[in-house]
Design an enzyme around this catalytic site. Structure first.
Site, PDB file in Angstrom:
ATOM      1  N   ALA A  87      -1.860  65.978 112.967  1.00  0.00           N
ATOM      2  CA  ALA A  87      -3.167  65.877 112.506  1.00  0.00           C
ATOM      3  C   ALA A  87      -3.317  66.777 111.198  1.00  0.00           C
ATOM      4  CB  ALA A  87      -4.014  66.225 113.578  1.00  0.00           C
ATOM      5  N   GLU A 143      -1.610  85.667 121.217  1.00  0.00           N
ATOM      6  CA  GLU A 143      -1.040  86.315 120.071  1.00  0.00           C
ATOM      7  C   GLU A 143      -0.916  87.797 120.188  1.00  0.00           C
ATOM      8  OE1 GLU A 143      -3.882  85.814 116.679  1.00  0.00           O
ATOM      9  OE2 GLU A 143      -2.707  86.930 115.399  1.00  0.00           O
TER      10      GLU A 143
END
Length: 638
Positions: A87, A143
């Site tokens: 995308a 993360e």
DNA sequence: ATCCTCCCCTAC
DNA sequence: TAAGGTAGGGGAGGAT
């Protein structure tokens, strides 16, 4: 090492929609990029856009251009939370409205959120990394920073080999790709991850830093956002190289403030002296709702404030803390802003107000929070109909330890006045006793440096978990806390209180003493004392020696011999019997690290060893040690 | 001189 | 229809 999942929400979503792999995909609430035509929306959007532009001169935030571009009234204003790399090739970005994205890519597929999935993958991610080291600083659910110095030293792997290994393991278990960056400090590692994406790794070597940094746009530095970029651009700086060439610390500090100015100046050179924080403590707890706020009556408004008070208190209790500060934050419809917003039930253009409570209250109950919140709101004199967002933040937090809680309950029951008198001084009320004890806990936090309960905290900060598969894990971590840390506090208490508590809770005196002694005498592996029980050939050896023997055993033997396994198993069983839990934990981690990278025969050795550990644990504690390691894919039957 | 409050900015 | 929320750093300027 910095490690980050690639377009996390999309990757998790694709696990259940493999047919969409390789296609442009976005995570949104809305299903279609087109909404029914409504001419009245047009005027509202124009009005709101004009107001936004007036308030942010020059700040061409993507959101404003979104509103402008979609002023045909047909485009969805649903936000894209995450989009796939396919995308992104069309110019689609996270945060963009769906309507605009569909214009860029008519073939864009949308997937709904999958919060359970995020929790599951996040948990696995953290557990996987934690099976190698606990030197982890959590950044978010997908993360983290990891100090891999010890892993590289102990395994002898190169940075590249290790990176490949951990990425593959995460991919294998979660089905989601991640990227890793390596560097001499957190900044270098983080910037390396950017280059590594998607599904790759990059090691920014010290000798390459200067050249690498010169090309980095200033906006990519962590801590440099929209506002700071605008200021830097005005000064004529776009990249780190340009800044170093034409700027100075003084200029930066004059424009951005002392701290930020200095930090950017250092970052531009690849310098980052901030160390990793493996034991982060929460500083605030808050809850905020800025969507769908449209009160029709004052009662409705109060009821909402009350339920938010309950919610934020629940969150505070869950992390076992209490608060002394409170801030109320309100979003209020801006003057001239349309009453009905362009985005359905959105907050539109708002003024924001925050107000802190100045009284000296301890927020130990939801009712107290609500009372204060209501008081502040009433004093501000803002019509309920103008509210568009509400937030309650609790600050000045203090930890309530498990033992303090027990002690508190115990004292509250008021069994003996004498016990109260015997506490620290006559002026102390219950709360102050708790305070002192809490201070001691913190001061003695993690004296061994061996077991840090980072993972419990890490996960607790992101997911409220009670019934899923990691609850047991957390439970056991807490248990360690009680054994290893809270007992210290217990031992500091006056003897009268100690004996009262032990009677009250039927605590076995002998076991408390033993656990406490064990936890106090255990030191980091390098200085471990000899193992006590004279039962095995390993008995006179230190853990350090055993570690070395195991290493050479693995290296020299093609196949593990049964005798050797038995000896090792005996040693572990005895560790459990001697209540040397901390060493045990280290052992298990070490064995997992060593054996997991070998073949299936060695995996079986690992399983045998863990069985021995659990036998010892069951004998001595009636409970198993919770060892959370991924299973080996090659021997799934176990 | 230092602390506190409100606010802005940032990450994710 | 459409659906941020949570946390932390730090500066300006008033309060102590």
């Amino acid at each position: 090492m910095h490690i980050d999942m690639d377009c996390f929400f999309v990757s998790v979503g694709l696990r259940k929609h493999p047919d969409l792999r390789g296609q442009p995909v976005a995570i949104t609430h809305a299903r279609s990029g087109v909404i029914a035509a409504d001419p009245s929306k047009q005027a509202i959007r124009d009005q709101e856009f004009a107001l936004y532009e007036e308030r942010l001169p020059g700040g061409s935030s993507s959101r404003i251009s979104d509103i402008k571009q979609k002023s045909d009234g047909l485009a969805s204003m649903s936000e894209i939370a995450s989009c796939s790399y396919e995308a992104r090739q069309y110019g689609i970005k996270n945060g963009m409205f769906l309507g605009q994205a569909v214009k860029l890519c008519p073939n864009l597929k949308t997937l709904p959120y999958d919060f359970e999935g995020y929790k599951e993958v996040s948990t696995i991610l953290y557990k996987t990394v934690a099976s190698y080291t606990l030197d982890i600083e959590a950044v978010s659910c997908d993360e983290m920073y990891v100090d891999v110095k010890d892993i590289l030293r102990d395994t002898g792997l190169t940075v590249e080999q290790w990176g490949f290994h951990i990425r593959k393991e995460i991919m294998d278990i979660t089905g989601c790709p991640c990227s890793t960056g390596f560097g001499a400090n957190r900044l270098q590692a983080r910037l390396a991850t950017k280059k590594a994406k998607p599904a790759g790794q990059y090691y920014l070597k010290p000798e390459d830093v200067a050249l690498y940094m010169a090309e980095i746009p200033l906006g990519e530095l962590p801590g440099v956002g929209r506002a700071t970029v605008t200021k830097l651009t005005r000064l004529g700086f776009n990249t780190c190289g340009e800044l170093l060439e034409g700027g100075s610390v003084k200029v930066l500090q004059a424009e951005l403030g002392l701290k930020l100015g200095e930090r950017i100046w250092e970052q531009a050179q690849g310098i980052d002296s901030k160390s990793l924080d493996f034991n982060h403590e929460r500083k605030s707890v808050s809850t905020e709702v800025n969507y769908g706020i449209r009160f029709k009556t004052k009662e409705e408004c109060y009821t909402f404030l009350e339920s938010m008070s309950k919610e934020v208190f629940t969150r505070l209790s869950e992390i076992n803390m209490r608060a002394k500060g409170l801030t109320l934050k309100l979003l209020i419809r801006a003057e001239g802003a349309p009453v009905e917003t362009a985005k359905f039930l959105g907050h539109g253009v708002c003024d924001s107000i925050t107000k802190s409570s100045t009284s000296n209250i301890i927020y130990s109950k939801a009712e107290i929070i609500f009372k204060e919140v209501k008081g502040i709101y009433d004093k501000l004199n803002i019509p309920f109909a103008e509210l568009r967002g509400i937030g309650i933040q609790l600050t000045k937090l203090e930890k309530i330890s498990e033992m303090n809680k027990a002690l508190n309950d115990f004292l509250k029951r008021g069994t003996t006045k004498q016990v109260k008198k015997a506490s620290y001084d006559s002026k102390c009320d219950n709360n102050i006793v708790i305070n002192k004890a809490a201070g001691q806990t913190q001061g003695k936090k993690d004296p061994n440096g061996n077991i840090k309960n980072i993972n419990t905290k890490t996960l607790q900060s992101f997911w409220k978990t009670s019934s899923d598969d990691c609850s047991q894990w957390k439970h056991n971590q807490n248990e360690h806390l009680r054994n290893g840390i809270a007992i210290d506090v217990f031992n500091e208490l006056p003897p009268t209180i100690r004996s009262e508590i032990m009677k009250e809770y039927h605590i076995d005196v002998r076991s408390v003493t033993n656990i406490s002694a064990a936890s106090k005498t255990v030191k980091p592996p390098s200085t471990l004392e000899k193992i006590e029980r004279p039962n095995t050939p390993f008995v006179e050896q230190s853990w350090e020696n055993i570690k070395e023997s195991v290493k050479s055993w693995i290296k020299t033997e093609n196949q593990p011999s049964e005798v050797d396994v038995d000896i090792l198993a005996d040693y572990l069983r005895n560790l459990a019997l001697n209540r040397q839990i901390e060493i045990l934990f280290t052992c298990c981690k070490f064995f997992y690290r060593k054996f997991s990278i070998l073949n299936c025969k060695w995996h079986k050795v690992y399983i045998t060893l863990i069985d021995a550990v659990q036998q010892g644990m069951l004998t001595n504690y009636g409970k198993m040690l919770y060892i959370d390691q991924a299973t080996f894919s090659c021997c799934k039957n176990k």
